[in-house]
Design a protein around this motif. Structure first.
Motif, mmCIF file in Angstrom:
data_model
loop_
_atom_site.group_PDB
_atom_site.id
_atom_site.type_symbol
_atom_site.label_atom_id
_atom_site.label_comp_id
_atom_site.label_asym_id
_atom_site.label_seq_id
_atom_site.Cartn_x
_atom_site.Cartn_y
_atom_site.Cartn_z
ATOM 1 N N ASP A 199 -1.415 24.934 -1.766
ATOM 2 C CA ASP A 199 -2.449 24.184 -1.043
ATOM 3 C C ASP A 199 -2.200 22.693 -1.258
ATOM 4 O O ASP A 199 -2.413 22.161 -2.344
ATOM 5 N N TYR A 200 -1.721 22.034 -0.199
ATOM 6 C CA TYR A 200 -1.424 20.611 -0.296
ATOM 7 C C TYR A 200 -2.583 19.732 0.157
ATOM 8 O O TYR A 200 -2.472 18.506 0.140
ATOM 9 N N THR A 201 -3.687 20.347 0.569
ATOM 10 C CA THR A 201 -4.800 19.558 1.104
ATOM 11 C C THR A 201 -5.273 18.504 0.112
ATOM 12 O O THR A 201 -5.433 17.324 0.461
ATOM 13 N N GLY A 202 -5.496 18.915 -1.133
ATOM 14 C CA GLY A 202 -5.956 17.968 -2.147
ATOM 15 C C GLY A 202 -4.941 16.897 -2.430
ATOM 16 O O GLY A 202 -5.289 15.709 -2.599
ATOM 17 N N MET A 203 -3.649 17.259 -2.488
ATOM 18 C CA MET A 203 -2.592 16.290 -2.749
ATOM 19 C C MET A 203 -2.503 15.262 -1.620
ATOM 20 O O MET A 203 -2.274 14.071 -1.866
ATOM 21 N N ILE A 204 -2.674 15.729 -0.393
ATOM 22 C CA ILE A 204 -2.623 14.810 0.746
ATOM 23 C C ILE A 204 -3.796 13.835 0.686
ATOM 24 O O ILE A 204 -3.633 12.623 0.888
ATOM 25 N N ARG A 205 -4.981 14.347 0.408
ATOM 26 C CA ARG A 205 -6.159 13.495 0.302
ATOM 27 C C ARG A 205 -5.989 12.431 -0.780
ATOM 28 O O ARG A 205 -6.334 11.266 -0.606
ATOM 29 N N GLU A 206 -5.446 12.833 -1.944
ATOM 30 C CA GLU A 206 -5.259 11.897 -3.050
ATOM 31 C C GLU A 206 -4.236 10.821 -2.709
ATOM 32 O O GLU A 206 -4.304 9.701 -3.234
ATOM 33 N N ALA A 207 -3.256 11.152 -1.856
ATOM 34 C CA ALA A 207 -2.179 10.214 -1.535
ATOM 35 C C ALA A 207 -2.580 9.202 -0.458
ATOM 36 O O ALA A 207 -1.836 8.239 -0.213
ATOM 37 N N ILE A 208 -3.726 9.384 0.183
ATOM 38 C CA ILE A 208 -4.187 8.426 1.198
ATOM 39 C C ILE A 208 -4.837 7.239 0.489
ATOM 40 O O ILE A 208 -5.787 7.412 -0.270
ATOM 41 N N ASP A 209 -4.317 6.031 0.708
ATOM 42 C CA ASP A 209 -4.830 4.862 -0.005
ATOM 43 C C ASP A 209 -6.053 4.285 0.690
ATOM 44 O O ASP A 209 -6.534 4.802 1.709
ATOM 45 N N GLU A 210 -6.553 3.170 0.131
ATOM 46 C CA GLU A 210 -7.779 2.564 0.665
ATOM 47 C C GLU A 210 -7.599 2.007 2.071
ATOM 48 O O GLU A 210 -8.574 1.790 2.802
ATOM 49 N N LYS A 211 -6.349 1.782 2.481
ATOM 50 C CA LYS A 211 -6.081 1.292 3.836
ATOM 51 C C LYS A 211 -5.938 2.429 4.842
ATOM 52 O O LYS A 211 -5.702 2.187 6.024
ATOM 53 N N GLY A 212 -6.040 3.661 4.364
ATOM 54 C CA GLY A 212 -5.904 4.810 5.250
ATOM 55 C C GLY A 212 -4.461 5.185 5.531
ATOM 56 O O GLY A 212 -4.172 5.837 6.545
ATOM 57 N N PHE A 249 7.998 6.681 3.125
ATOM 58 C CA PHE A 249 7.395 5.932 4.229
ATOM 59 C C PHE A 249 5.901 6.173 4.215
ATOM 60 O O PHE A 249 5.399 7.075 3.525
ATOM 61 N N GLN A 250 5.179 5.364 4.977
ATOM 62 C CA GLN A 250 3.731 5.497 5.078
ATOM 63 C C GLN A 250 3.334 5.835 6.506
ATOM 64 O O GLN A 250 3.943 5.366 7.467
ATOM 65 N N LEU A 251 2.292 6.649 6.613
ATOM 66 C CA LEU A 251 1.837 7.182 7.895
ATOM 67 C C LEU A 251 0.365 6.854 8.078
ATOM 68 O O LEU A 251 -0.440 7.063 7.170
ATOM 69 N N SER A 252 0.029 6.318 9.246
ATOM 70 C CA SER A 252 -1.376 6.035 9.544
ATOM 71 C C SER A 252 -1.896 7.054 10.551
ATOM 72 O O SER A 252 -1.136 7.666 11.309
ATOM 73 N N CYS A 253 -3.205 7.237 10.552
ATOM 74 C CA CYS A 253 -3.841 8.195 11.457
ATOM 75 C C CYS A 253 -5.121 7.573 12.002
ATOM 76 O O CYS A 253 -5.964 7.099 11.236
ATOM 77 N N ARG A 254 -5.270 7.590 13.307
ATOM 78 C CA ARG A 254 -6.470 7.086 13.966
ATOM 79 C C ARG A 254 -6.812 7.993 15.133
ATOM 80 O O ARG A 254 -5.924 8.541 15.779
ATOM 81 N N SER A 255 -8.091 8.144 15.383
ATOM 82 C CA SER A 255 -8.495 8.892 16.573
ATOM 83 C C SER A 255 -8.167 8.053 17.800
ATOM 84 O O SER A 255 -8.142 6.819 17.746
#
Length: 292
Positions: free
Chosen positions: A157-170, A246-252
């Motif tokens: 389950d990588y859900t928690g790891m992904i959430r933790e890796a998202i920084d304050e800038k999203g 690399f870093q990945l951003s996500c926006r609706s």
């Protein structure tokens, strides 16, 4: 089972601290004098006096534990003719050497797939607690005998790891665990990685994923494989090396939100399934990476 692409076989890397190591991200830099380590993916100050940290290792509690692979070189004499084998020497004096991994070392890989596929594989291939396999060159003579064992099927389950890796800038940071083979041979690494961001957008309609070009730290590597059953070499292909970050951003698409549960689930699906061509061979595996 393998031809159906239901499983992904990930490289066996040396153990470090009892855990499978990984190629250290290219963004890790070590100070030449006192040995301090910084990650230029997140650091904002100048990195003068630093050099890249290379090799395999793990990061635990802010410390890097390096993995080391012992090797040795052995000299051999060519004795192909029958009379050379009987006399025990080469008439023309041909000598060659082998560089080989020393015996007594442990490596660990991963096989990723559905629970049903892994259980079937476990029953058919790993019914014994352990077995011996022969790999590499001269595996029918004095090299390549390995003891193979497998753990039981484990839920990932990588859900928690992904959430933790998202920084304050999203921004979500990812590191390539295995080489990434892009669909198109772009010279620009960011353009190649944007392909996977586009795949995420397809998996999660209504969301837009973008690779931050300025954040990419990568190297190119050439993939060349020998397929034994064909007795042929594959054509060489350029790829982004394991250790690329690399870093990945996500926006609706309407600009009202960022990382939703659906977006995180799409990333997890792509992480486990592989992000590039030949994903069934283990290429394109990435993992969340965060500031240590």
């Amino acid at each position: 089972l393998f031809r159906s692409s239901n499983v992904r076989c990930v490289d066996a890397n040396p153990l470090a601290g009892g855990r499978r190591s990984f190629v250290l991200p290219f963004s890790l830099m070590k100070e030449k004098v006192n040995g301090d380590v910084q990650d230029i993916l997140f650091a904002k100050d100048s990195q003068k006096g630093y050099k890249g940290l290379k090799g395999y290792g793990i990061v635990s509690d802010g410390n890097i534990c390096m993995a080391h692979v012992g090797k040795s070189v052995s000299l051999h004499m060519s004795r192909n003719l029958e009379n050379e084998r009987i006399s025990g020497k080469s008439e023309e004096g041909h000598i060659f050497n082998y560089e080989a991994i020393d015996a007594g070392q442990s490596f660990a890989g991963e096989i990723i797939g559905s629970k049903e596929a892994l259980q079937e594989m476990s029953e058919k291939l790993f019914s014994e607690k352990e077995c011996f396999v022969y790999i590499g060159r001269s595996k029918y003579s004095q090299y390549g005998r390995c003891r193979l064992s497998a753990s039981g099927v484990q839920e990932v389950d990588y859900t928690g790891m992904i959430r933790e890796a998202i920084d304050e800038k999203g921004l979500l940071a990812l590191r390539a665990d295995t080489p990434y083979l892009p669909e198109w041979q772009n010279v620009d690494a960011a353009a190649s990685l944007q392909e996977l961001a586009d795949k995420l957008s397809e998996l999660c309609p209504g969301m837009s994923f973008v690779v931050q070009g300025a954040s990419v730290v990568s190297k190119q590597v050439t993939i060349a494989n020998f397929v034994q059953v064909w007795n042929l070499k594959r054509a060489e292909e350029p790829a982004l090396a394991a250790g690329t970050v690399f870093q990945l951003s996500c926006r609706s698409c309407d600009g009202t939100g960022g990382w939703t549960d659906e977006a995180v689930a799409a990333v997890e699906q792509l992480l486990l399934g592989g992000m590039s061509r030949r994903s069934s061979e283990g290429f394109g595996q990435s993992r969340p990476w965060q500031q240590q």
